[in-house]
Design a protein around this motif. Structure first.
Motif, PDB file in Angstrom:
ATOM      1  N   MET A  46      -2.567   6.846   8.536  1.00 51.05           N
ATOM      2  CA  MET A  46      -3.209   6.021   7.527  1.00 51.05           C
ATOM      3  C   MET A  46      -3.279   4.552   7.940  1.00 51.05           C
ATOM      4  O   MET A  46      -4.114   3.820   7.450  1.00 51.05           O
ATOM      5  CB  MET A  46      -2.450   6.111   6.206  1.00 51.05           C
ATOM      6  CG  MET A  46      -2.607   7.445   5.531  1.00 51.05           C
ATOM      7  SD  MET A  46      -1.675   7.511   4.002  1.00 51.05           S
ATOM      8  CE  MET A  46      -2.348   6.126   3.125  1.00 51.05           C
ATOM      9  N   LEU A 105       1.959   6.718  -6.861  1.00 47.47           N
ATOM     10  CA  LEU A 105       0.900   7.641  -7.299  1.00 47.47           C
ATOM     11  C   LEU A 105       1.287   9.092  -7.014  1.00 47.47           C
ATOM     12  O   LEU A 105       1.064   9.980  -7.843  1.00 47.47           O
ATOM     13  CB  LEU A 105      -0.424   7.317  -6.595  1.00 47.47           C
ATOM     14  CG  LEU A 105      -1.159   6.088  -7.103  1.00 47.47           C
ATOM     15  CD1 LEU A 105      -2.339   5.758  -6.191  1.00 47.47           C
ATOM     16  CD2 LEU A 105      -1.636   6.301  -8.535  1.00 47.47           C
ATOM     17  N   ARG A 106       1.871   9.322  -5.872  1.00 49.33           N
ATOM     18  CA  ARG A 106       2.294  10.687  -5.533  1.00 49.33           C
ATOM     19  C   ARG A 106       3.374  11.171  -6.498  1.00 49.33           C
ATOM     20  O   ARG A 106       3.379  12.316  -6.909  1.00 49.33           O
ATOM     21  CB  ARG A 106       2.776  10.764  -4.088  1.00 49.33           C
ATOM     22  CG  ARG A 106       1.642  10.669  -3.102  1.00 49.33           C
ATOM     23  CD  ARG A 106       2.126  10.859  -1.673  1.00 49.33           C
ATOM     24  NE  ARG A 106       1.005  11.007  -0.792  1.00 49.33           N
ATOM     25  CZ  ARG A 106       0.294  12.112  -0.625  1.00 49.33           C
ATOM     26  NH1 ARG A 106       0.595  13.191  -1.273  1.00 49.33           N
ATOM     27  NH2 ARG A 106      -0.725  12.149   0.205  1.00 49.33           N
ATOM     28  N   GLN A 151       2.502   1.734  -3.409  1.00 52.59           N
ATOM     29  CA  GLN A 151       1.536   2.212  -4.403  1.00 52.59           C
ATOM     30  C   GLN A 151       1.229   3.694  -4.207  1.00 52.59           C
ATOM     31  O   GLN A 151       1.167   4.454  -5.179  1.00 52.59           O
ATOM     32  CB  GLN A 151       0.260   1.384  -4.332  1.00 52.59           C
ATOM     33  CG  GLN A 151       0.446  -0.019  -4.841  1.00 52.59           C
ATOM     34  CD  GLN A 151      -0.780  -0.881  -4.622  1.00 52.59           C
ATOM     35  OE1 GLN A 151      -1.626  -0.591  -3.780  1.00 52.59           O
ATOM     36  NE2 GLN A 151      -0.878  -1.961  -5.377  1.00 52.59           N
ATOM     37  N   LEU A 152       1.046   4.105  -2.957  1.00 50.77           N
ATOM     38  CA  LEU A 152       0.788   5.526  -2.683  1.00 50.77           C
ATOM     39  C   LEU A 152       1.979   6.391  -3.096  1.00 50.77           C
ATOM     40  O   LEU A 152       1.807   7.465  -3.681  1.00 50.77           O
ATOM     41  CB  LEU A 152       0.476   5.742  -1.196  1.00 50.77           C
ATOM     42  CG  LEU A 152      -0.908   5.311  -0.736  1.00 50.77           C
ATOM     43  CD1 LEU A 152      -1.009   5.391   0.784  1.00 50.77           C
ATOM     44  CD2 LEU A 152      -1.978   6.163  -1.394  1.00 50.77           C
ATOM     45  N   ASP A 153       3.175   5.917  -2.805  1.00 51.16           N
ATOM     46  CA  ASP A 153       4.376   6.670  -3.189  1.00 51.16           C
ATOM     47  C   ASP A 153       4.466   6.819  -4.710  1.00 51.16           C
ATOM     48  O   ASP A 153       4.803   7.886  -5.219  1.00 51.16           O
ATOM     49  CB  ASP A 153       5.637   6.001  -2.649  1.00 51.16           C
ATOM     50  CG  ASP A 153       5.778   6.157  -1.139  1.00 51.16           C
ATOM     51  OD1 ASP A 153       5.083   7.021  -0.552  1.00 51.16           O
ATOM     52  OD2 ASP A 153       6.584   5.421  -0.546  1.00 51.16           O
ATOM     53  N   ARG A 164       0.837  -1.211   0.000  1.00 54.09           N
ATOM     54  CA  ARG A 164       0.000   0.000   0.000  1.00 54.09           C
ATOM     55  C   ARG A 164       0.869   1.256   0.000  1.00 54.09           C
ATOM     56  O   ARG A 164       0.622   2.201  -0.756  1.00 54.09           O
ATOM     57  CB  ARG A 164      -0.934  -0.003   1.203  1.00 54.09           C
ATOM     58  CG  ARG A 164      -1.886   1.181   1.202  1.00 54.09           C
ATOM     59  CD  ARG A 164      -2.810   1.152   2.368  1.00 54.09           C
ATOM     60  NE  ARG A 164      -2.028   1.260   3.591  1.00 54.09           N
ATOM     61  CZ  ARG A 164      -2.530   1.240   4.798  1.00 54.09           C
ATOM     62  NH1 ARG A 164      -3.810   1.075   4.968  1.00 54.09           N
ATOM     63  NH2 ARG A 164      -1.771   1.378   5.849  1.00 54.09           N
ATOM     64  N   THR A 165       1.896   1.279   0.829  1.00 54.26           N
ATOM     65  CA  THR A 165       2.790   2.441   0.891  1.00 54.26           C
ATOM     66  C   THR A 165       3.511   2.651  -0.433  1.00 54.26           C
ATOM     67  O   THR A 165       3.619   3.781  -0.919  1.00 54.26           O
ATOM     68  CB  THR A 165       3.820   2.258   2.027  1.00 54.26           C
ATOM     69  OG1 THR A 165       3.121   2.103   3.251  1.00 54.26           O
ATOM     70  CG2 THR A 165       4.757   3.440   2.132  1.00 54.26           C
ATOM     71  N   ARG A 216       1.703   9.039   7.475  1.00 56.51           N
ATOM     72  CA  ARG A 216       1.775   7.597   7.237  1.00 56.51           C
ATOM     73  C   ARG A 216       1.204   6.821   8.428  1.00 56.51           C
ATOM     74  O   ARG A 216       0.491   5.839   8.254  1.00 56.51           O
ATOM     75  CB  ARG A 216       3.209   7.150   6.989  1.00 56.51           C
ATOM     76  CG  ARG A 216       3.735   7.553   5.642  1.00 56.51           C
ATOM     77  CD  ARG A 216       5.175   7.098   5.481  1.00 56.51           C
ATOM     78  NE  ARG A 216       5.759   7.646   4.278  1.00 56.51           N
ATOM     79  CZ  ARG A 216       5.801   7.010   3.112  1.00 56.51           C
ATOM     80  NH1 ARG A 216       5.295   5.828   2.994  1.00 56.51           N
ATOM     81  NH2 ARG A 216       6.349   7.575   2.071  1.00 56.51           N
TER      82      ARG A 216
END
Length: 84
Positions: free
Chosen positions: A83, A66-67, A62-64, A59-60, A80
């Motif tokens: 979340m 996307l950012r 993927q978020l990184d 998850r982390t 973090r």
């Protein structure tokens, strides 16, 4: 029947407890899993393995990504933690 996974093979002459596994990064999550299911693995060496569960790591990451793709600022450690 051996607990050895089909993707991990050894020569017929390999004795139980005579080899080791090295896991780096996410391989550090796989090596103990494989070793636990094998009769021939004597030890495991982990290098820079994740310190969080796999689902949290994914998850982390993927978020990184996307950012980065959308040019958002990175999350702070406080964000973090909130979340999880």
């Amino acid at each position: 029947m051996s607990k050895q996974p089909s993707s991990c093979s050894a020569p017929e002459t390999t004795e139980a407890g005579s080899i080791g596994l090295l896991g780096h990064s996410e391989g550090g999550m796989v090596a103990p899993y494989v070793a636990n299911r094998s009769d021939i693995v004597a030890f495991v060496v982990l290098l820079a393995s994740p310190a969080v569960p796999g689902n949290e790591l994914l998850r982390t990451q993927q978020l990184d990504l996307l950012r980065l793709a959308w040019c958002f600022p990175p999350l702070t450690m406080h964000e973090r933690v909130q979340m999880s």
